[in-house]
Design a protein around this motif. Structure first.
Motif, PDB file in Angstrom:
ATOM      1  N   SER A  96       0.827  -1.202   0.000  1.00 42.39           N
ATOM      2  CA  SER A  96       0.000   0.000   0.000  1.00 42.39           C
ATOM      3  C   SER A  96       0.861   1.251   0.000  1.00 42.39           C
ATOM      4  CB  SER A  96      -0.924   0.011   1.226  1.00 42.39           C
ATOM      5  OG  SER A  96      -1.797  -1.094   1.209  1.00 42.39           O
ATOM      6  N   PHE A  97       1.879   1.268   0.836  1.00 47.75           N
ATOM      7  CA  PHE A  97       2.756   2.428   0.907  1.00 47.75           C
ATOM      8  C   PHE A  97       3.568   2.586  -0.378  1.00 47.75           C
ATOM      9  CE2 PHE A  97       1.363   2.561   5.134  1.00 47.75           C
ATOM     10  CZ  PHE A  97       1.739   3.768   5.699  1.00 47.75           C
ATOM     11  N   ASP A  98       3.979   1.489  -0.980  1.00 46.88           N
ATOM     12  CA  ASP A  98       4.695   1.561  -2.259  1.00 46.88           C
ATOM     13  C   ASP A  98       3.826   2.226  -3.322  1.00 46.88           C
ATOM     14  OD1 ASP A  98       6.866   0.314  -1.105  1.00 46.88           O
ATOM     15  OD2 ASP A  98       6.468  -1.651  -2.011  1.00 46.88           O
ATOM     16  N   CYS A  99       2.548   1.877  -3.360  1.00 50.07           N
ATOM     17  CA  CYS A  99       1.632   2.491  -4.319  1.00 50.07           C
ATOM     18  C   CYS A  99       1.470   3.985  -4.056  1.00 50.07           C
ATOM     19  CB  CYS A  99       0.276   1.791  -4.279  1.00 50.07           C
ATOM     20  SG  CYS A  99       0.312   0.131  -4.962  1.00 50.07           S
ATOM     21  N   ILE A 100       1.439   4.362  -2.802  1.00 45.79           N
ATOM     22  CA  ILE A 100       1.346   5.790  -2.448  1.00 45.79           C
ATOM     23  C   ILE A 100       2.579   6.533  -2.953  1.00 45.79           C
ATOM     24  CG2 ILE A 100       1.416   7.424  -0.504  1.00 45.79           C
ATOM     25  CD1 ILE A 100      -0.323   5.306   1.047  1.00 45.79           C
ATOM     26  N   PHE A 101       3.749   5.972  -2.721  1.00 44.11           N
ATOM     27  CA  PHE A 101       4.988   6.644  -3.090  1.00 44.11           C
ATOM     28  C   PHE A 101       5.200   6.720  -4.601  1.00 44.11           C
ATOM     29  CE2 PHE A 101       6.367   5.186   1.291  1.00 44.11           C
ATOM     30  CZ  PHE A 101       6.090   6.410   1.866  1.00 44.11           C
ATOM     31  N   LYS A 102       4.491   5.895  -5.355  1.00 47.60           N
ATOM     32  CA  LYS A 102       4.582   5.964  -6.820  1.00 47.60           C
ATOM     33  C   LYS A 102       3.884   7.205  -7.370  1.00 47.60           C
ATOM     34  CE  LYS A 102       5.033   1.041  -7.609  1.00 47.60           C
ATOM     35  NZ  LYS A 102       4.374  -0.186  -8.063  1.00 47.60           N
TER      36      LYS A 102
END
Length: 172
Positions: A96-102
């Motif tokens: 989830s956090f990886d998707c946010i940072f993208k």
């Protein structure tokens, strides 16, 4: 919705089995909560919408309180924490956090991502706390059920706040 009468044998876990299941589930949600405490500060500065920053900070404070209550549950059960089977929830949070940072180039989409994933995470936590709370009703210690109810209520409030912000964000 009406339940259909089932002809299968009655579902009845023994006290030891229920305790093992409960502690295993408690370990997973505890592990996820500790991971959130470490990860939430990363997105506070990334949030563009001021209400969202506030909600993240509020969620972080609530997660810390929930961890403290779960610590009390472990003490009341005279149980040790074990984080052997926590990979699933941690991977969910990390993904989830990886998707946010993208979403680095578009602040609006990043805020929507933060809201979406935080609502999903809170929903998962609500389900976990409800299951734990229901099982705790089988234990003789009423304080365990009360501590889990407080965690459930807090997670419910956090999710409601995030949903309100989502609605407000969509109007602005």
């Amino acid at each position: 919705m009406e339940l259909v009468k089932d002809k299968s044998p009655e579902f009845n876990l023994g006290a030891d089995q229920l305790r093992i299941f409960f502690i295993d589930h408690l370990n997973r949600i505890y592990c996820a909560k500790e991971h959130l405490v470490n990860r939430l500060p990363e997105i506070i500065e990334d949030a563009n919408f001021s209400d969202l920053k506030y909600a993240i900070e509020e969620t972080l404070t609530d997660v810390e309180a929930q961890i403290s209550r779960m610590d009390e549950v472990y003490i009341l059960l005279d149980a040790e924490k074990s984080f052997a089977n926590c990979d699933g929830l941690i991977n969910f949070i990390d993904e989830s956090f990886d998707c946010i940072f993208k979403q680095v180039s578009d602040a609006a989409i990043r805020d929507m991502s933060i809201l979406s994933y935080m609502i999903n995470i809170e929903s998962m936590e609500l389900a976990s706390f409800k299951v734990l709370q229901l099982i705790a009703g089988k234990f003789e210690n009423k304080q365990i059920k009360q501590l889990l109810k407080e965690n459930f209520d807090e997670a419910t409030a956090d999710r409601a706040l995030l949903l309100l912000i989502l609605v407000k964000y969509m109007k602005d």
